[in-house]
Each structure stands twice: as structure tokens, then as C-alpha cells.
Design an enzyme around this catalytic site. Structure first.
Site, PDB file in Angstrom:
ATOM      1  N   ASN A  83       1.002  -1.082   0.099  1.00 36.45           N
ATOM      2  CA  ASN A  83       0.019   0.047   0.061  1.00 36.45           C
ATOM      3  C   ASN A  83       0.717   1.180   0.012  1.00 36.45           C
ATOM      4  O   ASN A  83       2.098   1.291   0.453  1.00 36.45           O
ATOM      5  CB  ASN A  83      -0.998   0.040   1.072  1.00 36.45           C
ATOM      6  N   ASN A 152       3.281   7.059  15.144  1.00 35.53           N
ATOM      7  CA  ASN A 152       3.670   6.092  13.944  1.00 35.53           C
ATOM      8  C   ASN A 152       5.097   7.107  13.511  1.00 35.53           C
ATOM      9  O   ASN A 152       4.884   8.079  12.622  1.00 35.53           O
ATOM     10  CB  ASN A 152       2.632   6.314  12.893  1.00 35.53           C
ATOM     11  N   CYS A 155       6.146   5.483   8.798  1.00 38.91           N
ATOM     12  CA  CYS A 155       5.276   5.138   7.424  1.00 38.91           C
ATOM     13  C   CYS A 155       6.039   5.576   6.356  1.00 38.91           C
ATOM     14  O   CYS A 155       6.944   6.327   6.188  1.00 38.91           O
ATOM     15  CB  CYS A 155       4.143   6.343   7.357  1.00 38.91           C
ATOM     16  N   THR A 218       4.766  -1.519   8.128  1.00 39.00           N
ATOM     17  CA  THR A 218       4.949  -2.498   6.874  1.00 39.00           C
ATOM     18  C   THR A 218       6.605  -2.251   6.329  1.00 39.00           C
ATOM     19  O   THR A 218       7.353  -1.333   6.758  1.00 39.00           O
ATOM     20  CB  THR A 218       4.319  -1.700   5.779  1.00 39.00           C
ATOM     21  N   GLY A 269       1.051  -9.736   9.526  1.00 42.43           N
ATOM     22  CA  GLY A 269       0.953 -10.977   8.874  1.00 42.43           C
ATOM     23  C   GLY A 269      -0.016 -11.813   9.800  1.00 42.43           C
ATOM     24  O   GLY A 269      -0.006 -12.915   9.695  1.00 42.43           O
ATOM     25  N   GLY A 290      -4.159  -6.703  11.034  1.00 41.52           N
ATOM     26  CA  GLY A 290      -4.209  -5.552  10.020  1.00 41.52           C
ATOM     27  C   GLY A 290      -4.792  -6.148   8.555  1.00 41.52           C
ATOM     28  O   GLY A 290      -6.078  -6.211   8.411  1.00 41.52           O
TER      29      GLY A 290
END
Ligand SMILES: Cc1cc2nc3c(=O)[nH]c(=O)nc-3n(C[C@H](O)[C@H](O)[C@H](O)COP(=O)(O)O)c2cc1C
Length: 330
Positions: A83, A152, A155, A218, A269, A290
Site C-alpha cells: 500500500n 507512527n 510510515c 510495513t 501478517g 491488519g
């Protein structure tokens, strides 16, 4: 509160302790939904027993509204998704006006995910939320809708800020200290796996006063369309999530949980109970789900039910004891 809401509150078997403590916050159970995959809860209201979750981690909130990156910004891979949403969100004022009133109705822990381009951005988001709650003046027993913050710093999909904080222990320590001065609610630092040594970053967050670490965001990845001769997502690389990154998340959780004394929240995952149990054995005290939600919105409930069955089969009383059960490698 109506009868239906009452029924939806999670109640564990009497002989098990599934509660998890993050700073001053007690979660009823270890299973939460990951930031950016559950919005602010509204789309999932009909599908998921939100009140039975351990925690709802909101989509990122930034100082100004963001439209996010150009499309296409999602592509499937053999074992997950890439994404490049780019932190699309209504901004902190939009969050306070439109989203917080909905979140306040829920009885699970609500953790607001905060992102920014500069240190001041993060500080201002937290300050505005705290000011709003203080001015609103809660009645006794009324929920503020904010039980903690997940910061966060990881990102991969923005030009400025985001991951550039997450790779620098000095910046992480300073940012954490500055946010700690602005709120008494628990602060969870969400780290990136795209670093040389995630344990160094986790130690800096702990030294700055973080109450917990979320591990991991990610992993940078890319897919190329061989006919169009360009990357499958508009911005090129994006963030890979889903089963492909689970072993990376578990290794990071194992390492970070041995580097710090604060709780680790494992993610990456998780789709099935055994995935979550691997994280708990690796050292996590809680987990988040997620990408799996996109194909199975019932995953959080199934994972929690599976953890309970596993605990009963292994005669484990408290979910927090699972992390001491792993046989250490040579
Ligand atoms: C579509 C999408 C949007 C995301 N948005 C955010 C976000 O706003 N803030 C954040 O901290 N993480 C965000 N993430 C990362 C997830 O919270 C999570 O760390 C990651 O996807 C790994 O977990 P999973 O494999 O279970 O999806 C996003 C992930 C996806 C797939």
C-alpha cells in the site's frame, strides 16, 4: 447503554486472565486491530464486535487533512499487499469533530495513531486532542474516546517525516520525551522494520519515556507491471503487509522484547491464532491484526478464541505468561 452493547463486551472464561496493561491502561484482552486497516471503526460496526476487541488503533491522524497519494495505491502480492495510501485522513480538527464522537461510543481501548512531518506536528496533534478532551469536560464514567497514542514514526509512504524519524534513535528519544510532556495517556511508539537495528530504536523510545512499542509497520516493497513498464502503484515503492512479513515481525518482536522492559505489541501478517501465539511466545504482550481484516473481518474474534483454546490446552492462566514459555535458542 442498550442491551446489545452490554452483550458485546468481552468476558473471558473465569479461570483465565487475558488482560494486558500498557502504562496506566488496562486492555480486556490482547487482540487489537491495526492502524489504517480499520478506519475509525465506522465501516466495521456491522461486521465486528468492536467492544470485544482489546484495542482499536485508529487510522493515522495528522495536523492538517491529507488526501494521500495518487492512485493506484494498493496492489496484491502473492502473500500480502503493498500500500501507498500516504496517510489520507481528515486532519486533527476533522478527527475531533467527525470521528471522536463515534469512537467514544465504544468500550474497547481506543488508541489514536498520530503521524507528522516534523516534531512540532506530532506535538500539536497530541496537544489539540488533549485540549479538546479537557474542554469537553467528561461526566464521571463518561469515555473520552482516547485511551492512548500510537506514534507512527515508521510510515514508508510520505516524503517528509514518517520513517525518517523511525531510523534515528536521537530523534526518537527527543520526540518521545516531548510528547510525554504533553499527555498522561500511554504512548506507544510504532517502529519500522526498515532499519539496521530495531533494538537500538526501541531502547531510545524507552529512554524517552515510551510506555510500549508496536512492532512492526510495513516493509518497503515494490511490484512492477511488465506490460505497462511501470511500478504497479503510482508512487513506485510502498509498504508490504500480510503473511509475507510475519517472520520479519516475529524476529523484530523477539529482539525488541529482549532489548526493553516495556511491553511490546506485535503485528505483521497475523491471520490465524497460531500466528498471534507465535508473536506472544516471541515476547509480545498484545497483538494487532491488519491486512487479514480485508478478507476476514472476523479474524480478531477467531484469533482471540484460538488463543483461549491454546491457553487452556497448555494450562496457562495469564496471557502475559506466554512470553516466558519459549525455549530459548542455543
Ligand atoms: C492499507 C493500509 C494502511 C495503513 N495505514 C497505517 C497508518 O495510517 N498508520 C500506521 O501506523 N500504520 C498503517 N498501516 C500499517 C499497519 O498498521 C500494520 O503495521 C502493517 O500493515 C502490518 O500488519 P499486517 O500485516 O497485519 O497488515 C497500514 C497498513 C495498510 C495495509
Amino acid at each position: 447503554m442498550n442491551a446489545e452493547k452490554k452483550q458485546n463486551v468481552f468476558s473471558p472464561p473465569a479461570d483465565l486472565d487475558l488482560s494486558v496493561h500498557i502504562g496506566s491502561l488496562a486492555m480486556s484482552n490482547p487482540v487489537g486491530v491495526a492502524s489504517g486497516t480499520f478506519g475509525y471503526g465506522e465501516e466495521y460496526d456491522e461486521l465486528v464486535r468492536i467492544d470485544a476487541l482489546g484495542a482499536l488503533y485508529t487510522k493515522a491522524v495528522t495536523l492538517e487533512p491529507r488526501r494521500g497519494n495518487p492512485a493506484p495505491r494498493l496492489v496484491e502480492t502473492p502473500m500480502g499487499l503493498i500500500n501507498s495510501i500516504g496517510l489520507a485522513n481528515p486532519g486533527v480538527e476533522g478527527f475531533l469533530q467527525e470521528k471522536l464522537p463515534l469512537l467514544r461510543r465504544h468500550r474497547c481501548a481506543i488508541i489514536v495513531n498520530v503521524a507528522g512531518s516534523t516534531e512540532d506536528d506530532y506535538a500539536e496533534v497530541v496537544e489539540r486532542i488533549e485540549d479538546h478532551i479537557a474542554v469537553a469536560g467528561m461526566e464521571p464514567g463518561e469515555r473520552s474516546g482516547v485511551d492512548g497514542y500510537e506514534i507512527n514514526v515508521s510510515c514508508p509512504n510520505v516524503h517528509k517525516g514518517g520513517m525518517s524519524f523511525g531510523i534515528d534513535p536521537v530523534l526518537i528519544g527527543r520526540l518521545t520525551r516531548s510528547l510525554k510532556d504533553r499527555t498522561r495517556r500511554p504512548l506507544i511508539l510504532k517502529l519500522s522494520p526498515n532499519v539496521t537495528d530495531i533494538a537500538d530504536i526501541a531502547r531510545a523510545a524507552e529512554a524517552g519515556g515510551a510506555d510500549a512499542i508496536s512492532c512492526i509497520n510495513t516493509v518497503v516493497g515494490m511490484v512492477i507491471d511488465t506490460e505497462k513498464l511501470r511500478p504497479a502503484i503510482a508512487r513506485g515503492a510502498g509498504g508490504l503487509s500480510g503473511p509475507a512479513i510475519r517472520p520479519i515481525g516475529i524476529a523484530a518482536t523477539y529482539r525488541v522484547s529482549r532489548a526493553v522492559h516495556i511491553p511490546v505489541i506485535g503485528l505483521g501478517g497475523i491471520a490465524h491464532p497460531s500466528d498471534a501465539i507465535q508473536y506472544l511466545l516471541a515476547g509480545a504482550q498484545a497483538v494487532q491484526i491488519g491486512t487479514a481484516l480485508f478478507s476476514n473481518p472476523r479474524a480478531p474474534q477467531e484469533v482471540l478464541d484460538g488463543i483461549i483454546v491454546w491457553m487452556q490446552r497448555h494450562s496457562v492462566h495469564s496471557v502475559c505468561d506466554i512470553r516466558s514459555m519459549l525455549e530459548e535458542p542455543e
